[in-house]
Write a protein that holds these residues in place. Structure first.
Motif, short mmCIF file in Angstrom:
data_model
loop_
_atom_site.label_atom_id
_atom_site.label_comp_id
_atom_site.label_asym_id
_atom_site.label_seq_id
_atom_site.Cartn_x
_atom_site.Cartn_y
_atom_site.Cartn_z
N THR A 151 0.84 -1.20 0.00
CA THR A 151 0.00 0.00 0.00
C THR A 151 0.87 1.26 0.00
OG1 THR A 151 -1.67 -1.22 1.23
CG2 THR A 151 -1.88 1.18 1.21
N PHE A 152 1.93 1.21 0.78
CA PHE A 152 2.84 2.36 0.87
C PHE A 152 3.48 2.64 -0.49
CE2 PHE A 152 7.07 4.19 1.51
CZ PHE A 152 6.79 5.27 2.35
N GLN A 153 3.95 1.56 -1.15
CA GLN A 153 4.62 1.75 -2.44
C GLN A 153 3.68 2.36 -3.47
OE1 GLN A 153 5.84 -2.32 -2.54
NE2 GLN A 153 8.01 -1.85 -2.14
N SER A 154 2.44 1.91 -3.48
CA SER A 154 1.46 2.49 -4.41
C SER A 154 1.18 3.94 -4.06
CB SER A 154 0.14 1.71 -4.37
OG SER A 154 0.37 0.38 -4.71
N ILE A 162 -5.77 0.13 9.42
CA ILE A 162 -5.60 -1.31 9.59
C ILE A 162 -4.83 -1.85 8.39
CG2 ILE A 162 -6.83 -3.52 9.77
CD1 ILE A 162 -9.08 -1.97 11.13
N ASP A 163 -3.86 -2.74 8.67
CA ASP A 163 -2.97 -3.24 7.61
C ASP A 163 -3.71 -3.73 6.36
OD1 ASP A 163 -4.04 -5.50 8.84
OD2 ASP A 163 -2.10 -6.38 9.42
N SER A 164 -4.83 -4.44 6.58
CA SER A 164 -5.52 -5.06 5.45
C SER A 164 -6.49 -4.12 4.73
CB SER A 164 -6.27 -6.31 5.94
OG SER A 164 -7.12 -5.92 7.02
N ASP A 165 -6.70 -2.96 5.30
CA ASP A 165 -7.65 -2.01 4.69
C ASP A 165 -6.89 -1.06 3.77
OD1 ASP A 165 -9.53 -0.10 4.03
OD2 ASP A 165 -9.65 0.75 6.05
N ARG A 166 -6.71 -1.51 2.54
CA ARG A 166 -5.87 -0.79 1.61
C ARG A 166 -6.36 0.65 1.39
NH1 ARG A 166 -2.03 -2.85 -1.95
NH2 ARG A 166 -1.47 -1.32 -3.52
N GLN A 167 -7.66 0.78 1.25
CA GLN A 167 -8.21 2.11 0.96
C GLN A 167 -8.06 3.06 2.15
OE1 GLN A 167 -12.37 2.20 -0.17
NE2 GLN A 167 -12.35 4.44 -0.07
N GLY A 168 -8.43 2.57 3.32
CA GLY A 168 -8.33 3.41 4.52
C GLY A 168 -6.89 3.79 4.81
N VAL A 226 -5.30 7.62 4.82
CA VAL A 226 -4.67 8.17 6.02
C VAL A 226 -3.21 8.53 5.77
CG1 VAL A 226 -3.80 7.35 8.24
CG2 VAL A 226 -6.24 7.23 7.75
N MET A 227 -2.46 7.66 5.09
CA MET A 227 -1.05 7.94 4.82
C MET A 227 -0.89 9.14 3.89
SD MET A 227 1.15 4.38 4.71
CE MET A 227 0.33 3.65 3.33
N THR A 228 -1.78 9.25 2.91
CA THR A 228 -1.71 10.39 1.99
C THR A 228 -1.94 11.69 2.75
OG1 THR A 228 -2.57 8.94 0.26
CG2 THR A 228 -2.62 11.30 -0.19
N GLN A 278 -13.59 -3.43 19.24
CA GLN A 278 -14.07 -2.11 18.85
C GLN A 278 -12.92 -1.11 18.83
OE1 GLN A 278 -16.80 0.35 21.46
NE2 GLN A 278 -18.19 -0.45 19.92
N ALA A 279 -12.83 -0.34 17.78
CA ALA A 279 -11.80 0.70 17.72
C ALA A 279 -12.15 1.74 16.68
CB ALA A 279 -10.44 0.08 17.37
N PRO A 280 -11.92 3.02 16.99
CA PRO A 280 -12.08 4.05 15.96
C PRO A 280 -10.92 3.98 14.99
CG PRO A 280 -12.08 5.00 18.19
CD PRO A 280 -11.56 3.60 18.28
N VAL A 281 -11.19 4.24 13.71
CA VAL A 281 -10.13 4.33 12.70
C VAL A 281 -10.36 5.58 11.86
CG1 VAL A 281 -9.65 1.84 12.56
CG2 VAL A 281 -11.39 2.88 11.07
N GLY A 282 -9.27 6.06 11.25
CA GLY A 282 -9.35 7.29 10.47
C GLY A 282 -8.53 8.37 11.15
#
Lengths: 350, 623
Positions: free
Chosen positions: A42-45, A185-191, A195-197, A301-305
């Protein structure tokens, strides 16, 4: 008003780049099934999409499984020493505003041995992005509990169960005056990409906690956030929107009679009490309260974003501003004058 | 009043409470002496506590100044004149004063209560304790406060002018003008006109007091010392270090980045460099010693010159980053202003017991060049040299100074930056090899065949993207390698690179004026002063002695083994338990004699003189 971007000053690539451009010739050596693979890809893309010159990216890591990351990205990188990556990256960021600086770290590296550097980098707000891979375990040293492991965790070093209380990395970062705090989350490519962008574009220190599965020593620590019931477990934060989640938004985050923030059934709550997320709130207490909705241990349960994203002058910008204001036109002459001093005398040949 | 009597040298020690302004008084007298062309050497000595309880022995602060009409190398150990501002200052320093020494003492605080506070039952000014000395007992506090009455200061501020009164008196005694001090006070108290005028008045009154009262039989004059013609200033070791670091970075056309954490006695380097934004110097006061050096390493990685300044306790914390610098082969300068240890030790006292720490204090085989300054002004050249080696050989370099050099000052012939050779960073800009597919690539661990320095490409250089780190590197590619033969080769290569620096350093020089010496005194660091001075006296006594000084502790000069073997006996004075002695023994198999003093003070030159004479005489008898 347009915000100063974290990438201002970093030159753009002339030709478009793709994921392969950021793939090094090194064989990736994480365990099969490790969450790090998904994060790397995901990072490389994402890097290709940022469109910066490849040579202007620097990744500094510490020690641990996550910290092998720079070897696999074809940019400049340093695999440094345990816990010190934020400090090393600070030196890079202050002296090189033309570089896009990343720190890759883990829960042990960032929160245990490197805790001091982490909080001070956050409070200074140096323009760099920290990716904190949190797998709630020490992987590289083969399975001891970490500062994010839940109390009672049985590991090689805690055969009777851990008696340590864990850190909540998001709460810690907000408490340390961080100007950008997010979780993915590692597997959530879109999220993760989103977030990284946003983190890269933020000027100042951005902290991104990434829940990362360790299939060997702490498998399925985040399974509760990934399975078929994920929708009921993930509190997805969207800026300027009321926080609701679950199937058909059946749950929400609302203030109770004591003005505390808690999870409630949307149907049973006065809509006015539902918290409207606002990443730019000056007062960090709401973001902090939302971060406390994270369960520790086996997560259900956890907030993400993005929790918090506020504008604050970046330390390295201020350092460079002071220098450019004070700067002499001729540094050599200025240095010679300093060395010569004011109180001098002449010795003559006798 | 007769003409001033000529003297060739004088040692004055100003002593008082740590709030009495003794460091300032000493500094000003030094500046006056320097301005008159005397050679000078100073030794500030103060407690770590900022203001220890008033009137107590732990609160005594002193400043010793040696000035002469010839080239001197130490601040002297026994003062000719002691200026004591209170009973504690008298008690703490009396033992160092030779019989017949001059004592100027402020009697204001000699009350029964103050005397008993420091364990004196009777008044030493009256009970005969001081009968072997020339005592001038004056109520300096009263004289000063009377002088400054017209300025309407508070009682406290008025009594604080007594140090300027004393300075004025001493200036009269040694025939110095007050001009420099007056303009200094005008600058320092520009914003406080009443304080400014009161202090100037007190200094002038002290001067006039000497001239008009009959209590002083003599006044003295110390003629200018012959010095190499040129423009001079006074400089302390820490200032010279800061200037040297800036000069080194300037000659390499690199930005200087100091990452540091405050620590006695090194903080003045951080302070000085923090002022130098006009020269583009970046200073980063880090959260701890570790982050200070880590940020410096990061800055060097990005193409600046990363430097960190600290003392022994800080070096302990920086070791892992220095080790990373060894593995990644990144330029880095580490300044250790040594202080008395172990642990917190005596922060304001000097020592040179971090030599083995500098040479060996890392995990694995992690050699670094180590160089040490011999005097305050030599800190400049040593710092430039440290920068040069770090950049040229891509390596951390440890520069050793110490508390005595850091705070002591001496006249410095102002260097011309044009006389310093440029330093060429020589960053890589092109691929220097090919990869498995025969495509051009960058090999970060490809080495210069002569220096063995690795190829260094800074981030932002297109096409040379690469990764480095603390894991063992494969030769050439720099890729992670656990190959046994590669590790063996890399360990030896890193060692050979540092050993090879020997080609860049001058041979050790021996001073043996008669050419007949059988005993060699070898020194390093600040013991250069006492050794040089003691050897002069030994020679004046008609004996032969040779001296040599080591600036480079790792690697050591190529001819050192041969020099050591030329003498029947080699003596190594050190402010530690024989660290250089043990290195020399193990490297050269020469059974050197360790002469060790660890009192937190420079080695006493008169004691060293006597001990050397005894050694030489014993050796002559045996031979």
């Amino acid at each position: 008003m347009s915000s100063p971007s974290g990438l201002t000053g970093v030159p753009m690539a002339i030709t478009p780049l793709n994921r392969k451009d950021f793939t090094s010739d090194q064989e990736v050596r994480w365990c099969p099934g490790c969450g790090d693979y998904a994060i790397l890809s995901t990072f490389q893309s994402m890097m290709a999409d940022l469109g910066l010159r490849r040579e202007n990216t620097v990744i500094v890591s510490g020690i641990g499984c996550a910290s092998r990351f720079p070897y696999y990205v074809d940019s400049y990188g340093m695999h440094s020493i345990h816990g010190r990556a934020p400090a090393i990256a600070t030196g890079v960021a202050i002296t090189r505003p033309d570089l896009n600086v990343w720190v890759v770290t883990g829960d042990g590296d960032a929160l245990s041995i490197g805790g001091n550097h982490l909080i001070h980098t956050l409070r200074r707000n140096v323009n760099l992005t920290i990716l904190l891979f949190n797998n709630q375990i020490y992987g590289l040293t083969k399975g001891q509990y970490s500062p994010t492991s839940e109390q009672g965790k049985v590991t090689k070093s805690t055969p009777y169960g851990s008696v340590d209380s864990p850190f909540n990395p998001i709460s810690l970062a907000i408490g340390a005056e961080a100007s950008f705090v997010a979780r993915a989350i590692d597997s959530d490519r879109q999220g993760l990409t989103e977030v990284m962008t946003a983190a890269a574009a933020h000027r100042g220190t951005s902290l991104v906690e990434i829940y990362q599965n360790c299939p060997i020593f702490n498998d399925d620590a985040f399974a509760g956030l990934k399975g078929p019931d994920a929708a009921d477990a993930l509190i997805v934060l969207r800026d300027k929107e009321p926080i609701t989640f679950g199937r058909d938004g059946q749950f929400c985050v609302a203030r109770n009679d004591s003005f505390e923030i808690e999870v409630a059934n949307t149907a049973e709550v006065d809509p006015a009490r539902i918290v409207v997320h606002d990443v730019a709130r000056k007062d960090p207490s709401q973001a902090f309260a939302i971060s406390r909705l994270t369960e520790s241990g086996v997560l259900r349960q956890a907030p993400v974003g993005i929790f918090r994203q506020v504008e604050r002058p970046a330390y390295d910008d201020l350092v460079r501003d002071q220098i450019s204001l004070a700067q002499s036109k001729d540094r050599g002459a200025a240095l010679a004058a300093v060395i010569a001093g004011n109180d001098t005398w002449e010795a003559r040949a006798t | 009043m007769a003409q001033p009597q000529p003297l060739d040298r004088v040692v004055i020690r100003f002593a008082g409470d740590s709030g009495d302004g003794m460091q300032l008084t000493g500094d000003r007298f030094t500046a006056e002496a320097a301005g008159l062309g005397n050679d000078i050497a100073t030794l500030p000595n103060f407690p770590a506590e900022i203001r220890a309880p008033q009137g107590t022995l732990p609160g005594v602060s002193s400043f010793q100044l040696h000035f002469a009409d010839f080239d001197i190398v130490t601040p002297g150990d026994r003062p000719d004149v002691l200026v004591a501002m209170n009973p504690a200052a008298l008690k703490a320093n009396l033992a160092d004063l030779p019989r017949d020494g001059v004592i100027i003492v402020d009697t204001a605080d000699f009350t029964k209560r103050n005397l008993s506070k420091i364990g004196w039952d009777s008044n030493p000014l009256e009970d005969g304790t001081l009968e072997s000395y020339k005592v001038h007992a004056l109520n300096l506090t009263h004289l000063a406060t009377e002088t400054v009455k017209p300025f309407g200061l508070t009682r406290k501020d008025a009594s604080r002018t007594k140090n300027m009164f004393a300075l004025g008196l001493l200036s009269w005694m040694y025939s110095r003008s007050l001009e420099g001090t007056i303009s200094f006070l005008q600058r320092k108290f520009a914003g406080k006109p009443d304080i400014r005028d009161a202090n100037i008045a007190a200094a002038q009154a002290g001067h006039a007091y000497g001239e008009t009262t009959e209590s002083f039989e003599f006044r003295y004059e110390v003629a200018p010392a012959p010095m190499k013609p040129g423009r001079y200033r006074q400089v302390s070791g820490n200032m010279a270090t800061a200037y040297g670091l800036m000069a080194g970075a300037h000659k390499a056309d690199m930005q200087l980045f100091l990452g540091s954490y405050p620590i006695t006695p090194a903080s003045d380097i951080l302070h000085e460099l923090s002022k130098r934004k006009d020269i583009g110097v970046v200073t980063f006061q880090a959260e701890d010693e570790i982050a200070g050096v880590a940020a410096a390493l990061g800055a060097s990685y990005g193409g600046a010159l990363g430097v960190t300044s600290t003392s022994g306790p800080g070096i302990l914390l920086k070791s892992e980053t220095i080790s990373l610098g060894v593995m990644t082969e990144i330029p880095l300068v580490i300044v250790n202003v040594q202080r008395a240890g172990p642990s917190t030790g005596m922060p304001t006292k000097t020592e040179q017991a971090d030599l083995l720490q500098a040479i060996h204090g890392r995990n694995g085989e992690a050699p670094v060049p180590v160089i040490a300054a011999k005097s305050a002004i030599d800190c400049f050249d040593t710092a430039v040299e440290a920068c040069r080696i770090a950049i040229k050989y891509r390596t951390p370099v440890i520069m050793l100074s110490d508390g005595y050099l850091a705070n002591g000052s001496e006249p410095w012939r102002i260097p011309n930056l044009d006389d310093i050779a440029p330093i060429e960073p020589g960053y890589a800009t092109e691929p220097n090899g090919t990869d498995a597919k025969d495509k051009p690539t960058f090999l970060p661990y490809d080495r210069d065949p002569e220096t063995l320095a690795r190829a260094f490409a800074i981030p932002g250089t297109p096409g040379l993207e690469h990764r480095i780190g603390g894991i063992e590197k494969a030769a050439g590619t720099g890729n992670v390698s656990y190959d046994p033969d590669n590790h063996d080769a890399m360990v030896r290569t890193r060692a050979a690179k540092i050993d090879g620096i020997v080609r860049d350093i001058p041979d050790v020089e021996v001073s043996d004026p008669s050419g007949r010496a059988r005993v060699l005194v070898l020194g390093w660091g600040s013991t250069w002063g006492p050794i040089t001075a003691a050897a002069r006296r030994v020679r004046l006594s008609g004996r032969d002695v040779a001296t040599a000084h080591l600036r480079h502790l790792n690697p050591m000069p190529a001819n050192l083994g041969e020099v050591l073997r030329r003498y029947d006996r080699v003596i190594i004075p050190e402010m530690n338990l024989g660290q250089l002695a043990s290195l020399i023994r193990s490297r050269y198999l020469v059974d050197v004699h360790s002469y060790s003093r660890v009192r937190g003070l420079p080695i006493s030159l008169s004691e060293l003189e006597q001990d050397l004479i005894a050694e030489i005489d014993q050796h002559t008898q045996e031979a």
